[in-house]
Design a protein around this motif. Structure first.
Motif, short mmCIF file in Angstrom:
data_model
loop_
_atom_site.label_atom_id
_atom_site.label_comp_id
_atom_site.label_asym_id
_atom_site.label_seq_id
_atom_site.Cartn_x
_atom_site.Cartn_y
_atom_site.Cartn_z
N LEU A 1 0.98 -1.39 -0.05
CA LEU A 1 0.40 -0.04 0.19
C LEU A 1 1.11 1.91 0.14
CD1 LEU A 1 -2.96 -1.35 2.41
CD2 LEU A 1 -2.98 -1.09 0.25
N MET A 2 1.81 1.16 0.19
CA MET A 2 2.82 2.20 0.51
C MET A 2 3.73 1.89 -0.53
SD MET A 2 5.83 3.18 3.16
CE MET A 2 7.01 2.21 2.84
N GLY A 3 3.27 1.30 -2.08
CA GLY A 3 4.33 1.62 -3.07
C GLY A 3 5.75 0.39 -2.94
N ASP A 4 5.99 -0.26 -2.67
CA ASP A 4 7.18 -0.88 -2.10
C ASP A 4 7.38 -1.70 -2.36
OD1 ASP A 4 9.43 -1.67 -1.16
OD2 ASP A 4 10.33 -0.23 0.00
N TRP A 5 7.48 -2.03 -3.61
CA TRP A 5 6.96 -3.43 -4.18
C TRP A 5 7.73 -4.83 -3.65
CZ3 TRP A 5 1.61 -4.84 -4.66
CH2 TRP A 5 1.01 -3.34 -4.78
N ARG A 6 8.85 -4.43 -4.19
CA ARG A 6 10.17 -4.81 -3.98
C ARG A 6 10.22 -5.75 -2.46
NH1 ARG A 6 15.46 -5.08 -2.37
NH2 ARG A 6 15.48 -3.26 -1.93
N GLN A 7 10.46 -4.36 -1.47
CA GLN A 7 10.28 -4.90 -0.04
C GLN A 7 8.50 -6.15 0.11
OE1 GLN A 7 12.79 -5.11 2.14
NE2 GLN A 7 14.28 -4.20 0.50
N SER A 8 8.02 -5.54 -0.23
CA SER A 8 6.36 -6.25 -0.58
C SER A 8 6.50 -7.79 -0.27
CB SER A 8 5.82 -5.92 -0.99
OG SER A 8 4.31 -6.38 -0.55
N ARG A 9 6.88 -7.85 -1.76
CA ARG A 9 7.13 -9.64 -2.23
C ARG A 9 7.86 -10.46 -1.54
NH1 ARG A 9 6.65 -12.08 -6.87
NH2 ARG A 9 5.36 -10.49 -8.21
N VAL A 10 9.48 -9.99 -0.78
CA VAL A 10 9.79 -10.43 -0.11
C VAL A 10 10.03 -10.44 1.10
CG1 VAL A 10 12.37 -9.74 1.15
CG2 VAL A 10 12.61 -9.47 -1.24
N MET A 11 8.68 -9.72 1.12
CA MET A 11 8.08 -9.99 3.29
C MET A 11 6.92 -11.00 2.98
SD MET A 11 8.16 -9.56 5.82
CE MET A 11 9.53 -7.97 6.34
N ALA A 12 6.32 -11.13 1.79
CA ALA A 12 5.36 -11.84 1.27
C ALA A 12 5.82 -13.48 1.41
CB ALA A 12 4.67 -11.34 -0.13
N SER A 13 6.91 -13.39 0.70
CA SER A 13 7.62 -14.98 -0.29
C SER A 13 7.78 -15.40 1.36
CB SER A 13 8.58 -14.36 -0.85
OG SER A 13 10.02 -13.89 -0.24
N MET A 14 7.90 -14.66 2.37
CA MET A 14 8.26 -15.82 4.05
C MET A 14 7.56 -16.31 4.46
SD MET A 14 10.43 -12.85 6.31
CE MET A 14 12.24 -11.83 5.90
N ASP A 15 6.49 -15.94 4.18
CA ASP A 15 5.29 -17.60 4.39
C ASP A 15 3.69 -18.13 3.10
OD1 ASP A 15 5.66 -17.38 7.39
OD2 ASP A 15 4.44 -14.89 6.41
N ILE A 16 4.18 -17.27 1.67
CA ILE A 16 3.63 -17.59 0.90
C ILE A 16 4.07 -18.33 -0.15
CG2 ILE A 16 2.04 -16.91 -1.29
CD1 ILE A 16 1.86 -14.36 0.56
N PRO A 17 4.12 -19.50 -0.99
CA PRO A 17 4.51 -20.44 -1.53
C PRO A 17 4.83 -19.25 -3.19
CG PRO A 17 2.38 -21.48 -0.63
CD PRO A 17 2.56 -20.19 -0.30
N GLU A 18 6.20 -19.68 -3.54
CA GLU A 18 6.68 -19.01 -4.75
C GLU A 18 5.74 -18.87 -5.54
OE1 GLU A 18 8.59 -15.75 -6.42
OE2 GLU A 18 9.10 -16.56 -4.61
N GLU A 19 4.81 -20.01 -6.26
CA GLU A 19 3.99 -19.66 -7.01
C GLU A 19 3.28 -18.96 -6.72
OE1 GLU A 19 3.48 -23.45 -5.06
OE2 GLU A 19 5.28 -22.26 -5.26
N GLN A 20 2.52 -18.38 -5.70
CA GLN A 20 1.35 -17.71 -5.01
C GLN A 20 1.73 -15.94 -5.19
OE1 GLN A 20 -1.05 -19.96 -1.40
NE2 GLN A 20 -0.73 -21.73 -2.96
N VAL A 21 2.92 -16.13 -4.63
CA VAL A 21 3.49 -14.52 -5.10
C VAL A 21 3.04 -13.41 -5.59
CG1 VAL A 21 4.88 -12.89 -4.08
CG2 VAL A 21 5.51 -15.13 -3.11
N GLY A 22 3.03 -14.41 -7.01
CA GLY A 22 2.59 -12.57 -8.05
C GLY A 22 0.81 -12.90 -8.45
N ASP A 23 0.37 -13.54 -7.79
CA ASP A 23 -0.86 -12.95 -7.61
C ASP A 23 -1.33 -12.74 -6.06
OD1 ASP A 23 -2.32 -15.08 -9.60
OD2 ASP A 23 -2.72 -17.19 -8.57
N ARG A 24 -0.78 -13.00 -4.92
CA ARG A 24 -1.23 -12.02 -3.64
C ARG A 24 0.29 -11.09 -4.01
NH1 ARG A 24 -1.24 -13.77 1.26
NH2 ARG A 24 -2.00 -15.32 -0.01
#
Length: 236
Positions: A177-200
């Protein structure tokens, strides 16, 4: 003769009991207690039956209009139906009557956010930011339009040892929501399977659009998005 008399007496007693039971049931149905109505509303909310929850909660408030808990239950019932404006009004009434619990204040802020009253939502969070759990508080700030503060709260919580999946994913969302998509993806990938991160990421991109406050809260609570809130009955 005696057997017939006893049988007749038994029938008479049974009939009297049925009449008494019917009369008592009629009284209970005509005037359910406010507490019973509130409990029925909470049970309906838990089962996802929003219309029934609202009817029961409105009955509880009608019976005891100055009870803050019943006002909060009414707010929760409206929230479960996606009626954010009505929910905000009900939670405001609850706080005015003395319910300043973290749950009620957080629910008030979410309802205000969902009804595009973001300035009020941020003010509600400001007045209770020491009592609401950081995982919820940080995300609520981000949803209401202050993702920078949300990120700061969530990051501090992680640094202080509250490193859970919930708080990491809330931080990932706040970063999006802050627009920091790189860090968002890194953080999301800690708990979400890699193949689902793009959809998230795509889901969060839709929520990050300007003015999408109603959709953000509706998605968070898994409630419908409605075009117009009919508002509370005038009597309430």
């Amino acid at each position: 003769m005696t057997q017939f008399s006893n049988r007749k007496r038994l029938i008479g007693l049974t009939a009297a009991a049925l009449i008494a039971g019917t009369a008592l049931t009629g009284v209970l149905n005509a005037a359910p207690s406010a507490e019973l109505s509130a409990q029925q509303a909470e049970a309906a909310i838990a089962k996802g039956k929003a219309s029934k929850a609202i009817a029961f909660a409105e009955q509880a408030v009608t019976n005891e209009p100055t009870n803050p808990r019943y006002r909060a239950v009414l707010g929760s019932a409206y929230l479960s139906a996606g009626r954010f404006m009505s929910a905000a009004s009900a939670f405001e009434d609850a706080t005015a009557l003395g319910d300043n619990s973290p749950r009620t204040i957080l629910s008030l802020a979410l309802a205000q956010t969902g009804s595009n009253q973001t300035t009020l939502a941020l003010a509600s969070l400001d007045r209770a930011n020491e009592s609401i759990a950081p995982a919820d508080l940080g995300l609520a700030y981000a949803l209401a339009g202050d993702p920078q503060r949300g990120v700061a709260i969530l990051s501090d919580a992680i640094r202080n040892g509250e490193n859970t999946s919930k708080i990491r994913q809330n931080l990932a969302y706040a970063l999006a929501l802050m627009g920091d998509w790189r860090q968002s993806r890194v953080m999301a990938s800690m708990d979400i399977p890699e193949e689902q991160v793009g959809d998230r990421m795509q889901e969060w991109a839709n929520m990050a659009q300007s003015g999408a406050f109603q959709h953000r809260v509706a998605a968070l609570l898994n409630v419908p998005v409605i075009n117009q809130d009919a508002g509370r009955p005038a009597a309430l």
